[in-house]
Write an enzyme that holds these catalytic residues in place. Structure first.
Site, PDB file in Angstrom:
ATOM      1  N   ILE A 151       9.261  -8.458   3.340  1.00  0.00           N
ATOM      2  CA  ILE A 151       9.789  -7.128   2.778  1.00  0.00           C
ATOM      3  C   ILE A 151      11.263  -6.821   2.369  1.00  0.00           C
ATOM      4  O   ILE A 151      11.724  -6.167   1.603  1.00  0.00           O
ATOM      5  CB  ILE A 151       9.335  -6.005   3.833  1.00  0.00           C
ATOM      6  CG1 ILE A 151       8.979  -4.448   3.273  1.00  0.00           C
ATOM      7  CG2 ILE A 151      10.236  -5.927   4.972  1.00  0.00           C
ATOM      8  CD1 ILE A 151       8.163  -3.895   4.213  1.00  0.00           C
ATOM      9  N   HIS A 159       5.863 -17.641  12.776  1.00  0.00           N
ATOM     10  CA  HIS A 159       5.751 -17.444  11.103  1.00  0.00           C
ATOM     11  C   HIS A 159       6.761 -18.442  10.726  1.00  0.00           C
ATOM     12  O   HIS A 159       7.974 -18.616  11.293  1.00  0.00           O
ATOM     13  CB  HIS A 159       5.963 -16.037  10.640  1.00  0.00           C
ATOM     14  CG  HIS A 159       7.272 -15.254  10.923  1.00  0.00           C
ATOM     15  ND1 HIS A 159       7.503 -14.712  12.213  1.00  0.00           N
ATOM     16  CD2 HIS A 159       8.657 -15.485  10.549  1.00  0.00           C
ATOM     17  CE1 HIS A 159       8.720 -14.454  12.310  1.00  0.00           C
ATOM     18  NE2 HIS A 159       9.451 -14.648  11.444  1.00  0.00           N
ATOM     19  N   MET A 160       6.739 -18.925   9.739  1.00  0.00           N
ATOM     20  CA  MET A 160       7.476 -19.904   8.800  1.00  0.00           C
ATOM     21  C   MET A 160       7.963 -19.000   7.400  1.00  0.00           C
ATOM     22  O   MET A 160       6.943 -18.373   6.944  1.00  0.00           O
ATOM     23  CB  MET A 160       6.662 -21.426   8.619  1.00  0.00           C
ATOM     24  CG  MET A 160       7.814 -21.922   7.813  1.00  0.00           C
ATOM     25  SD  MET A 160       7.081 -23.690   7.987  1.00  0.00           S
ATOM     26  CE  MET A 160       5.437 -23.569   6.984  1.00  0.00           C
ATOM     27  N   HIS A 161       9.257 -19.275   7.266  1.00  0.00           N
ATOM     28  CA  HIS A 161       9.818 -18.457   5.924  1.00  0.00           C
ATOM     29  C   HIS A 161       9.557 -19.600   4.981  1.00  0.00           C
ATOM     30  O   HIS A 161      10.062 -20.813   5.191  1.00  0.00           O
ATOM     31  CB  HIS A 161      11.261 -18.129   6.055  1.00  0.00           C
ATOM     32  CG  HIS A 161      11.403 -17.063   7.047  1.00  0.00           C
ATOM     33  ND1 HIS A 161      11.981 -15.715   6.531  1.00  0.00           N
ATOM     34  CD2 HIS A 161      11.479 -16.985   8.413  1.00  0.00           C
ATOM     35  CE1 HIS A 161      12.049 -14.978   7.639  1.00  0.00           C
ATOM     36  NE2 HIS A 161      11.655 -15.811   8.840  1.00  0.00           N
TER      37      HIS A 161
HETATM   38  P1  5GP Z   1      12.473 -13.559  11.689  1.00  0.00           P
HETATM   39  O1  5GP Z   1      11.801 -12.872  12.761  1.00  0.00           O
HETATM   40  O2  5GP Z   1      12.086 -14.727  11.255  1.00  0.00           O
HETATM   41  O3  5GP Z   1      13.838 -13.401  11.624  1.00  0.00           O
HETATM   42  O4  5GP Z   1      11.981 -12.716  10.373  1.00  0.00           O
HETATM   43  C1  5GP Z   1      10.943 -11.611  10.167  1.00  0.00           C
HETATM   44  C2  5GP Z   1      10.780 -11.323   8.685  1.00  0.00           C
HETATM   45  O5  5GP Z   1       9.787 -10.452   8.697  1.00  0.00           O
HETATM   46  C3  5GP Z   1      12.249 -10.728   8.224  1.00  0.00           C
HETATM   47  O6  5GP Z   1      12.307 -11.518   6.910  1.00  0.00           O
HETATM   48  C4  5GP Z   1      11.551  -9.557   7.607  1.00  0.00           C
HETATM   49  O7  5GP Z   1      12.196  -8.848   6.504  1.00  0.00           O
HETATM   50  C5  5GP Z   1      10.223  -9.385   7.646  1.00  0.00           C
HETATM   51  N1  5GP Z   1       9.291  -8.282   7.939  1.00  0.00           N
HETATM   52  C6  5GP Z   1       9.574  -7.475   8.955  1.00  0.00           C
HETATM   53  N2  5GP Z   1       8.527  -6.666   8.919  1.00  0.00           N
HETATM   54  C7  5GP Z   1       7.889  -6.608   7.814  1.00  0.00           C
HETATM   55  C8  5GP Z   1       6.905  -6.027   7.440  1.00  0.00           C
HETATM   56  O8  5GP Z   1       6.487  -5.049   7.974  1.00  0.00           O
HETATM   57  N3  5GP Z   1       6.080  -6.546   5.995  1.00  0.00           N
HETATM   58  C9  5GP Z   1       6.538  -7.701   5.477  1.00  0.00           C
HETATM   59  N4  5GP Z   1       6.087  -8.218   4.662  1.00  0.00           N
HETATM   60  N5  5GP Z   1       7.740  -8.417   6.246  1.00  0.00           N
HETATM   61  C10 5GP Z   1       8.293  -7.839   7.279  1.00  0.00           C
END
Ligand code: 5GP
Ligand code: ZN
Length: 110
Positions: free
Chosen positions: A32, A101-103
């Site tokens: 997002i 999750h993996m980016h």
């Molecule tokens: P991390 O936990 O690895 O830092 O990243 C979580 C990722 O999830 C972030 O890059 C954030 O932008 C994304 N994210 C958080 N909430 C949502 C959501 O509701 N929908 C989507 N599509 N992405 C999300």
């Protein structure tokens, strides 16, 4: 399914996402807040809190995530130019959503 987990809700279609791919093991959708022209999240359907919570019996899930990354990179056309696969692990590693999750990030100019 873990209550109040945003990615469980996305997996269960309780909240919308821009879905790129799904199969019986995992789903892939657009981040997002994209940090690159292509920024996707590869998310197993099973709720696993973080890399720290992966168990030996989850090895197939971990492998499936990498195979999906390879397939999706090709599907969205970043395979040849290249891309990054990132895991953020726990708060100090930048993890904000505690569902594994993996980016997949890429799509920059050559
Ligand atoms: P991390 O936990 O690895 O830092 O990243 C979580 C990722 O999830 C972030 O890059 C954030 O932008 C994304 N994210 C958080 N909430 C949502 C959501 O509701 N929908 C989507 N599509 N992405 C999300
Ligand atoms: Zn979850």
């Amino acid at each position: 399914m873990s209550e109040n987990c945003i990615f469980c809700k996305i997996v269960n279609k309780e909240i919308p996402s821009e879905l790129i791919y799904e199969d019986e093991k995992l789903i892939v959708f657009k981040d997002i807040r994209p940090q690159a022209p292509v920024h996707l999240l590869i998310v197993p359907r099973k709720h696993i809190r973080s890399i720290n919570d992966l168990k030996p019996e989850d090895h197939a899930i971990a492998g499936d995530m990498l195979i999906a990354a390879q397939k999706i990179a090709k599907l969205v056309g970043v395979d040849k130019n290249g891309y990054k696969l990132n895991f953020h692990v726990e708060k100090g590693g930048g993890q904000e959503v505690f569902h594994l999750h993996m980016h997949l990030v890429g799509g920059w100019e050559k």
